[in-house]
Scaffold this motif. Structure first.
Motif, PDB file in Angstrom:
ATOM      1  N   ARG A   1      -3.336   5.632  -0.081  1.00 15.79           N
ATOM      2  CA  ARG A   1      -3.528   4.372   0.632  1.00 15.79           C
ATOM      3  C   ARG A   1      -5.024   4.106   0.856  1.00 15.79           C
ATOM      4  NH1 ARG A   1      -0.002   2.006   4.124  1.00 15.79           N
ATOM      5  NH2 ARG A   1      -0.902   1.162   6.003  1.00 15.79           N
TER       6      ARG A   1
ATOM      7  N   THR B   1      -1.192  -0.800   9.267  1.00 19.78           N
ATOM      8  CA  THR B   1      -1.918  -1.362   8.117  1.00 19.78           C
ATOM      9  C   THR B   1      -3.076  -2.249   8.583  1.00 19.78           C
ATOM     10  OG1 THR B   1       0.019  -1.238   6.745  1.00 19.78           O
ATOM     11  CG2 THR B   1      -1.618  -2.835   6.083  1.00 19.78           C
TER      12      THR B   1
ATOM     13  N   LEU C   1       0.867  -1.183   0.000  1.00 22.27           N
ATOM     14  CA  LEU C   1       0.000   0.000   0.000  1.00 22.27           C
ATOM     15  C   LEU C   1       0.902   1.232   0.000  1.00 22.27           C
ATOM     16  CD1 LEU C   1      -2.614  -1.074   2.687  1.00 22.27           C
ATOM     17  CD2 LEU C   1      -3.027  -0.807   0.239  1.00 22.27           C
ATOM     18  N   SER C   2       0.373   2.333  -0.548  1.00 23.99           N
ATOM     19  CA  SER C   2       1.180   3.554  -0.611  1.00 23.99           C
ATOM     20  C   SER C   2       1.476   4.091   0.793  1.00 23.99           C
ATOM     21  CB  SER C   2       0.391   4.596  -1.407  1.00 23.99           C
ATOM     22  OG  SER C   2       0.978   5.841  -1.271  1.00 23.99           O
TER      23      SER C   2
ATOM     24  N   LYS D   1      -1.044   8.696   2.826  1.00 26.75           N
ATOM     25  CA  LYS D   1      -2.313   8.336   3.487  1.00 26.75           C
ATOM     26  C   LYS D   1      -3.493   8.379   2.497  1.00 26.75           C
ATOM     27  CE  LYS D   1      -4.720   7.928   7.467  1.00 26.75           C
ATOM     28  NZ  LYS D   1      -4.673   6.719   8.250  1.00 26.75           N
TER      29      LYS D   1
END
Ligand code: SAM
Length: 273
Positions: free
Chosen positions: A143, A169, A136-137, A140
């Motif tokens: 994501r 996460t 995930l990026s 924020k």
């Protein structure tokens, strides 16, 4: 005669997980394009292979790609490897393949393990249809956008995550998917290999103090998660106990566990005491 680019899969931990063809290819090519030459040097030493290496990583891939193509066009054969697993899978590789294709260079694949597929097979979660989501990026907004796009995903989802980001996460997963079962695969093919299947809420508790090692997280798609979302009273007590262990009172722990599992607070409390 132009040369060939060989995309070579390497072990994700256990060095015995290299194919005979990968070893032969690494021996026979003229040079190796490696994500980190120090990491690949260890692999080559293990198999007593001596070969010139060129580093090929995220921040030099554009110029290095052209240099590698030039060498192949000059007739040299090149093996592309990453630090572990398959190149291009959350690793450098796809751009070099594209560049080689543009030059009409012959490209072959020498398949090896990937942590994603290995974890999926180990989890026993539905493997008929799945999606690989990678990391995930860090950003924020990106994501949450990524996770939001998966809310109604019906296929099994595979994620990579680094240990220091795992606790955060897991909380994001809880927000997005609710309290589904997840599989957490850690240190695959290494001494401390483990696979744990638990509710996301339990995982949040289990990893609240951080985590060590390499992880793949597998989350079943919406349809399958709904089948699995029922809790037994024992699940509820286990969850409440994990809250007690982290310092909550028994009453508060029973309340929290009740909220997540739907089992009556008074029943959980009775079992707790
Ligand atoms: N190209 C690799 C592949 O094919 O799996 C992935 C490289 S990516 C940069 C590294 C991530 O893969 C790690 O952060 C972890 O999420 C996962 N990973 C790699 N090796 C692993 C292992 N032995 N056990 C669990 N996860 C692993």
């Amino acid at each position: 005669m132009t040369g060939t680019l060989f995309i070579v899969g390497t072990p994700i931990g256990n060095l015995e997980d290299i194919t005979l063809r990968a070893v032969r290819t690494l021996r026979e090519v003229d040079f190796i394009a490696a994500e980190d030459t120090r990491v690949t040097a260890k692999l080559l030493n293990h198999f007593a292979i001596k070969k010139p290496m060129i580093s090929y990583f995220e921040h030099n891939k554009k110029q290095r790609g052209e240099l590698i193509c030039d060498k192949i066009l000059d007739g040299q054969n090149c093996a592309l490897v990453s630090d572990a697993g398959m190149p291009s899978i959350s690793d450098p590789g796809e751009e070099l393949v594209r560049q080689c294709r543009e030059h009409n260079i012959d490209i072959r694949v020498v398949p090896g393990p990937s942590a994603s597929i290995s974890a999926l097979c180990l989890s026993g979660f539905p493997a008929g249809r799945f999606t690989f989501e990678g990391f995930l990026s860090m950003n924020k907004k990106n994501r949450l956008k990524h996770l939001d796009s998966l809310k109604n995903e019906s296929r099994t989802m595979l994620f990579y995550e680094s240990p220091h980001k795992l606790p955060g996460t897991l909380k994001d997963f809880y927000e997005c998917f609710g309290d589904r079962n997840i599989a957490i695969a850690r240190e695959l093919t290494k001494i401390h290999e483990e696979l744990k299947i638990m509710k996301i809420s339990t995982a949040i508790q289990a990893y609240s103090d951080g985590a060590k090692g390499e992880f793949v997280i597998i989350i079943p798609g919406k349809e399958h998660s709904e089948e699995e979302a029922s809790y037994t009273p024992e699940d509820a007590v286990d969850l409440a106990l994990s809250y007690v262990e982290s310092g909550e009172s028994k009453s508060e722990s029973a309340k929290k566990a009740s909220k997540i599992t739907g089992i009556k607070k008074s029943d959980i409390y009775k079992m707790l005491i």
